[in-house]
Design a protein around this motif. Structure first.
Motif, PDB file in Angstrom:
ATOM      1  N   LEU A 112       6.973 -36.888  54.654  1.00 40.13           N
ATOM      2  CA  LEU A 112       8.181 -36.685  54.010  1.00 40.13           C
ATOM      3  C   LEU A 112       7.756 -37.117  52.287  1.00 40.13           C
ATOM      4  N   VAL A 113       7.080 -38.289  52.197  1.00 38.94           N
ATOM      5  CA  VAL A 113       6.778 -38.752  51.253  1.00 38.94           C
ATOM      6  C   VAL A 113       5.648 -37.889  50.297  1.00 38.94           C
ATOM      7  N   ILE A 114       4.645 -37.480  51.174  1.00 33.60           N
ATOM      8  CA  ILE A 114       3.621 -36.493  50.666  1.00 33.60           C
ATOM      9  C   ILE A 114       4.230 -35.151  50.065  1.00 33.60           C
ATOM     10  N   LEU A 115       5.328 -34.542  51.170  1.00 38.85           N
ATOM     11  CA  LEU A 115       6.146 -33.218  50.640  1.00 38.85           C
ATOM     12  C   LEU A 115       6.795 -33.839  49.209  1.00 38.85           C
ATOM     13  N   SER A 116       7.409 -34.763  49.438  1.00 40.44           N
ATOM     14  CA  SER A 116       8.392 -35.153  48.032  1.00 40.44           C
ATOM     15  C   SER A 116       7.612 -35.041  46.969  1.00 40.44           C
ATOM     16  N   VAL A 117       6.283 -35.325  46.924  1.00 36.40           N
ATOM     17  CA  VAL A 117       5.335 -35.370  45.610  1.00 36.40           C
ATOM     18  C   VAL A 117       5.413 -34.036  44.988  1.00 36.40           C
ATOM     19  N   SER A 118       5.299 -32.765  45.683  1.00 36.46           N
ATOM     20  CA  SER A 118       5.574 -31.560  45.235  1.00 36.46           C
ATOM     21  C   SER A 118       6.755 -31.036  44.832  1.00 36.46           C
ATOM     22  N   MET A 119       7.763 -31.809  44.997  1.00 35.67           N
ATOM     23  CA  MET A 119       9.100 -31.274  44.728  1.00 35.67           C
ATOM     24  C   MET A 119       9.564 -31.241  43.187  1.00 35.67           C
ATOM     25  N   PHE A 120       8.807 -32.096  42.411  1.00 32.10           N
ATOM     26  CA  PHE A 120       9.198 -32.251  41.000  1.00 32.10           C
ATOM     27  C   PHE A 120       8.790 -31.013  40.059  1.00 32.10           C
ATOM     28  N   GLN A 122       7.341 -28.895  37.360  1.00 29.45           N
ATOM     29  CA  GLN A 122       6.217 -29.139  36.648  1.00 29.45           C
ATOM     30  C   GLN A 122       6.497 -29.580  35.230  1.00 29.45           C
ATOM     31  N   ILE A 123       7.562 -28.948  34.623  1.00 26.83           N
ATOM     32  CA  ILE A 123       7.847 -29.178  33.120  1.00 26.83           C
ATOM     33  C   ILE A 123       8.116 -30.763  32.881  1.00 26.83           C
ATOM     34  N   THR A 124       8.678 -31.193  33.819  1.00 23.88           N
ATOM     35  CA  THR A 124       9.078 -32.729  33.675  1.00 23.88           C
ATOM     36  C   THR A 124       7.871 -33.568  33.914  1.00 23.88           C
ATOM     37  N   LEU A 125       6.702 -33.155  34.344  1.00 24.42           N
ATOM     38  CA  LEU A 125       5.576 -33.795  34.586  1.00 24.42           C
ATOM     39  C   LEU A 125       4.453 -33.900  33.484  1.00 24.42           C
ATOM     40  N   VAL A 126       4.784 -32.722  32.489  1.00 18.91           N
ATOM     41  CA  VAL A 126       3.767 -32.429  31.456  1.00 18.91           C
ATOM     42  C   VAL A 126       3.483 -33.618  30.747  1.00 18.91           C
ATOM     43  N   ALA A 143     -11.979 -32.148  34.526  1.00 15.47           N
ATOM     44  CA  ALA A 143     -11.545 -33.460  35.235  1.00 15.47           C
ATOM     45  C   ALA A 143     -10.052 -33.513  35.352  1.00 15.47           C
ATOM     46  N   ALA A 144      -9.619 -33.263  34.044  1.00 19.21           N
ATOM     47  CA  ALA A 144      -8.048 -33.546  33.921  1.00 19.21           C
ATOM     48  C   ALA A 144      -7.360 -32.184  34.918  1.00 19.21           C
ATOM     49  N   LEU A 145      -7.864 -30.975  34.521  1.00 17.77           N
ATOM     50  CA  LEU A 145      -7.364 -29.948  35.480  1.00 17.77           C
ATOM     51  C   LEU A 145      -7.402 -30.135  36.858  1.00 17.77           C
ATOM     52  N   VAL A 146      -8.767 -30.619  37.405  1.00 23.86           N
ATOM     53  CA  VAL A 146      -8.886 -30.632  38.853  1.00 23.86           C
ATOM     54  C   VAL A 146      -7.727 -31.725  39.208  1.00 23.86           C
ATOM     55  N   LEU A 147      -7.814 -32.852  38.579  1.00 23.84           N
ATOM     56  CA  LEU A 147      -6.921 -34.052  39.188  1.00 23.84           C
ATOM     57  C   LEU A 147      -5.568 -33.745  39.488  1.00 23.84           C
ATOM     58  N   VAL A 148      -4.966 -32.823  38.275  1.00 27.43           N
ATOM     59  CA  VAL A 148      -3.603 -32.454  38.197  1.00 27.43           C
ATOM     60  C   VAL A 148      -3.457 -31.322  39.337  1.00 27.43           C
ATOM     61  N   TYR A 149      -4.336 -30.548  39.339  1.00 24.83           N
ATOM     62  CA  TYR A 149      -4.127 -29.335  40.467  1.00 24.83           C
ATOM     63  C   TYR A 149      -4.078 -30.093  41.816  1.00 24.83           C
ATOM     64  N   LEU A 150      -5.278 -30.916  41.844  1.00 25.68           N
ATOM     65  CA  LEU A 150      -5.280 -31.808  43.262  1.00 25.68           C
ATOM     66  C   LEU A 150      -4.078 -32.320  43.717  1.00 25.68           C
ATOM     67  N   ALA A 151      -3.413 -32.954  42.795  1.00 22.37           N
ATOM     68  CA  ALA A 151      -2.106 -33.616  42.968  1.00 22.37           C
ATOM     69  C   ALA A 151      -1.068 -32.604  43.260  1.00 22.37           C
ATOM     70  N   LEU A 152      -1.000 -31.426  42.738  1.00 21.93           N
ATOM     71  CA  LEU A 152      -0.019 -30.355  42.978  1.00 21.93           C
ATOM     72  C   LEU A 152      -0.345 -29.482  44.557  1.00 21.93           C
ATOM     73  N   VAL A 153      -1.615 -29.422  44.673  1.00 23.64           N
ATOM     74  CA  VAL A 153      -1.807 -28.688  45.826  1.00 23.64           C
ATOM     75  C   VAL A 153      -1.926 -29.402  47.292  1.00 23.64           C
ATOM     76  N   LEU A 215       0.563 -23.689  33.098  1.00 21.96           N
ATOM     77  CA  LEU A 215       1.391 -24.701  32.253  1.00 21.96           C
ATOM     78  C   LEU A 215       0.418 -26.033  31.758  1.00 21.96           C
ATOM     79  N   PHE A 216      -0.235 -26.712  32.761  1.00 25.78           N
ATOM     80  CA  PHE A 216      -1.029 -27.679  32.601  1.00 25.78           C
ATOM     81  C   PHE A 216      -2.432 -27.311  31.928  1.00 25.78           C
ATOM     82  N   ALA A 217      -2.703 -26.157  32.096  1.00 25.36           N
ATOM     83  CA  ALA A 217      -4.043 -25.804  31.553  1.00 25.36           C
ATOM     84  C   ALA A 217      -3.588 -25.408  30.001  1.00 25.36           C
ATOM     85  N   LEU A 218      -2.564 -25.056  29.788  1.00 25.81           N
ATOM     86  CA  LEU A 218      -2.036 -24.904  28.277  1.00 25.81           C
ATOM     87  C   LEU A 218      -1.906 -26.034  27.591  1.00 25.81           C
ATOM     88  N   ALA A 219      -1.373 -27.030  28.386  1.00 23.28           N
ATOM     89  CA  ALA A 219      -1.045 -28.292  27.491  1.00 23.28           C
ATOM     90  C   ALA A 219      -2.462 -29.182  27.797  1.00 23.28           C
TER      91      ALA A 219
END
Length: 280
Positions: A112-120, A122-126, A143-153, A215-219
């Motif tokens: 449940l904790v793992i699943l809750s990470v993906s519920m935020f 994206q605009i609140t995390l940028v 590296a920035a994009l890979v780390l963020v995408y890793l956390a999302l997926v 969104l993250f790639a643009l930022a």
């Protein structure tokens, strides 16, 4: 020879009709975009758009590859998407195997904790992630994009693979222990080879998510050296003109590989998704 009843024929005809309607609904945007990529700009801005290009032109494909350097955006997206997919499969399969096959207390709470990470959203995390990437000097890097995408997926990959591992009989683990394999040996030599359909399914999901993310790639990126395809296509427009033909050509180029991958691995995708919903 047995005769098919009229009701069975009607059901089969209805099934084929429904499948045809779904195909038309799903494929028509891509067909229209593909046709648009071969039309002149003046035809695209005319009062009556047409599906068949007249006259036919390769101008937009020349523009996106030679003037707007689409190939560099494609290379950036490949590096980021493949890296994200590889890391997601490595960490996600290990996490799912541990939660499914090992005796871990509170596993459902961890899931449940793992699943809750993906519920935020994206605009609140940028904002926070941008500050963190800036502090670590990771802006304008892969590296920035890979780390963020890793956390999302990663949460999605972990959940899908956990559901699949739960369908595998526990007798496999017992047989592996009798043969002298430990937990990692069972994971590497037994479970992973049996989980090829799930690996293909989750790998494609991770790849497509990273490939399409905007969104993250643009930022986090500001130059062509690290910008991905969605950002590159957004950069085609200017203040006074939207090059619809160039955008259509670039969209067709970057969408075709995804469609091809899904068609090639469709059997594994269906098997991976359906078996994950069955518990033996």
């Amino acid at each position: 020879m047995t005769l098919t009843s009229p009701s069975a024929l009607l059901r089969r005809a209805g099934l084929y009709l429904a499948a045809l309607m779904i195909l038309l609904w799903s494929a028509s945007p891509f067909v229209w975009q593909f046709a648009t990529s071969f039309q002149l700009d003046k035809a695209l801005t005319s009062g009556t758009p047409t599906l068949i290009p007249d006259p036919f032109t390769w101008e937009h494909y020349f523009n996106v590859f030679f003037e707007k350097q689409l190939h560099r955006y494609v290379l950036n997206s490949l590096i980021v998407s493949l890296s994200t997919t590889a890391l997601c499969l490595a960490f996600g399969s290990l996490a799912a195997f541990s939660l499914s096959r090992l005796n871990i207390r509170g596993r459902y709470g961890l899931l449940l904790v793992i699943l809750s990470v993906s519920m935020f959203p994206q605009i609140t995390l940028v904002g926070p992630l941008y500050i963190l990437a800036s502090t670590l000097q990771l802006l304008d890097t892969y590296a920035a994009l890979v780390l963020v995408y890793l956390a999302l997926v990663l949460p999605l990959v972990t959940w899908v693979m956990y559901g699949y591992f739960e369908t595998l009989p526990r007798e496999i683990d017992e047989a592996a222990r009798m043969d002298g394999l430990g937990a990692l040996g069972t994971y590497w030599f037994i479970i992973l080879p049996m989980s090829l359909p799930c690996l293909v399914t989750t790998g494609l999901l991770a790849f497509i998510t990273a490939w399409n993310e905007f969104l993250f790639a643009l930022a986090f990126t500001s130059n062509i050296d690290h910008q991905t395809i969605p950002v590159g296509i957004a950069n085609f427009t200017n203040l006074y003109f939207v090059p619809w033909g160039d955008i259509a050509a670039a969209s067709a180029v970057v969408t075709a590989p995804l469609i091809l991958l899904v068609l090639i691995f469709q059997r594994h995708i269906i098997e991976g998704l359906t078996q994950g919903g069955i518990k033996e």
